[in-house]
Design a protein around this motif. Sequence first.
Motif, short mmCIF file in Angstrom:
data_model
loop_
_atom_site.label_atom_id
_atom_site.label_comp_id
_atom_site.label_asym_id
_atom_site.label_seq_id
_atom_site.Cartn_x
_atom_site.Cartn_y
_atom_site.Cartn_z
N TYR A 59 51.94 38.81 54.70
CA TYR A 59 52.53 38.38 53.43
C TYR A 59 53.96 37.87 53.58
N ARG A 66 49.03 29.02 53.13
CA ARG A 66 47.66 29.02 52.63
C ARG A 66 46.98 27.66 52.69
N VAL A 84 45.96 27.83 42.71
CA VAL A 84 47.12 28.60 43.18
C VAL A 84 46.89 29.20 44.57
N GLN A 85 45.65 29.52 44.88
CA GLN A 85 45.34 30.16 46.17
C GLN A 85 45.70 29.28 47.35
N LYS A 96 52.46 30.32 40.29
CA LYS A 96 52.24 31.76 40.18
C LYS A 96 53.00 32.33 38.99
N MET A 103 50.57 37.88 32.03
CA MET A 103 50.30 39.30 32.31
C MET A 103 51.37 40.22 31.73
N ILE A 244 37.86 37.87 35.87
CA ILE A 244 37.70 38.91 34.83
C ILE A 244 36.21 39.30 34.77
N ALA A 246 34.19 39.21 37.14
CA ALA A 246 33.89 39.94 38.38
C ALA A 246 34.27 41.42 38.33
N PHE A 290 34.87 45.28 48.20
CA PHE A 290 34.86 44.12 47.31
C PHE A 290 35.26 42.88 48.13
N VAL A 294 41.28 38.51 53.54
CA VAL A 294 41.87 37.28 52.99
C VAL A 294 42.36 36.42 54.15
N PRO A 353 43.23 46.29 47.93
CA PRO A 353 41.94 45.69 47.55
C PRO A 353 42.11 44.34 46.86
N GLN A 354 43.27 44.12 46.24
CA GLN A 354 43.52 42.84 45.58
C GLN A 354 44.72 42.13 46.22
N ARG A 364 49.53 38.00 46.10
CA ARG A 364 48.86 39.18 45.56
C ARG A 364 48.22 38.84 44.22
N CYS A 365 47.07 39.46 43.96
CA CYS A 365 46.28 39.16 42.76
C CYS A 365 47.07 39.43 41.47
#
Length: 419
Positions: A59, A66, A84-85, A96, A103, A244, A246, A290, A294, A353-354, A364-365
């Motif tokens: 990170y 990416r 964004v990924q 981002k 959020m 969402i 998922a 899950f 990455v 996990p995310q 990060r998610c």
Amino acid sequence: ESQDVPREEGLDHSVSLMREGYMYILNRRKSFQSNVFETRLLGQKAICMGGKNAAELFYDQEKFKRKGAAPKRVQETLFGKQGVQTLDDNQHLNRKEMFMSLMSEENTKKFIDIHRTDWKKAVEEWTGKDEIVFYEEAKKILCQTACKWAGVPLPDEELEKRTNELASLFETPALIGPEHWKGRHNRNILEAWMKELVEKVREGEWSPDPQTALYTMSWHKDVEGERLDPHTAAVEILNILRPITAIAIYMCFTVLALEQFPEEKGKLASEPTGQYLQWFVQEIRRFYPFFPFVTARVKKDFTWSNYDFEKDTLTLLDVYGTNHDPELWDNPELFHPERFKVEENSQKYQLIPQGGGSYVEGHRCPGEGITIEAMKVCADFLLNKITYQMPEQDLSYSLVSMPSKPKSGCKFTQIHWKQ
Ligand code: HEM
């Protein structure tokens, strides 16, 4: 020359990756006794790494990028293009911030309220049925919540169709043949749907609430001060609706955890402060599979742990294996929510996990907070609002097929509201 980092011999190990699934990297980290190893995947040299230090390295935005990292099959289904990924540096930061603006505490609360209402409505229907497959139902609830929260109009009669289209984006990336192509096909359908909506918003034909993803993505300006092209805006709205939906996978694992570890029910009931529920949900996200890993690419040459990372090399960070790393977790194969009493265990490079690291500067998610909240709503309904039976069924889950979930999808019978 790198002496200490093992290299897996052979032309290509994509097949082993498909065969060993979630365990591919961890198996080799164990057998090579190294948290970093080199191999060949998808016809190219690849570095695999796992553990806390590796996550911190991964990170570091100075060292990894990416652009060009996501395999094509993942782009064509799960991610979409120009999202964004796939961005780096200022462009990523700009995009981002757009996601993180959705959020806020207030918007998260709105999400929870909508989600509770949708759960109630769904349970009303379940109580009149002999049997439901919880996974299928949870996806519909989440798709409905996602669309409402995002400001996307969704007539009741389209709910099932849109749910299935969105679900195929995360159910098909690792499949082969027609099953995989279904995901690609549905991505095209969904992108067209979203593009049309973005255009309607821009032409003033549809006015979503300013706090919604539809509004935000339609009017967002990039680093050059330009609006996103409608296709990119569509990809980013789907980056809200798809994941969402998922969360249904984690909801199935919540059901499973309560079945596999029934003593948890008592612990959850005797802890009304919500502290234990938080640990329980964190443990579900740590324990069950899950995202396997990455991907990124080396941004510029550097040396780490005696190993020369060469610019552009594909790099995989072991997500599942870091969450099950015996160096980081006591008895990683034990389901033990109390482990989160120790605060270090929630640190940003350990429970990943995310993804790990920072939300705004890193990848990060952004949906981690609402994922946790949705799981808590689900746990509340399962524990406190309804009663249900689980008839005999195959609740096992594979550590190979990605994404994994209990095989039966969790069948419920005799569903009633609790008195
Ligand atoms: C990124 C997992 C839910 C939106 C990620 C990443 C992972 C992940 C592993 C990649 C981290 C990286 O590349 O370093 C999950 C899981 C979820 C979930 C397991 C449970 C269902 C959500 C939700 C949303 C969301 C609910 C949105 C509402 C995103 C976006 C990114 C992302 C936009 C890309 C971030 C970036 O590249 O900067 N997620 N996620 N995810 N997630 Fe999630």
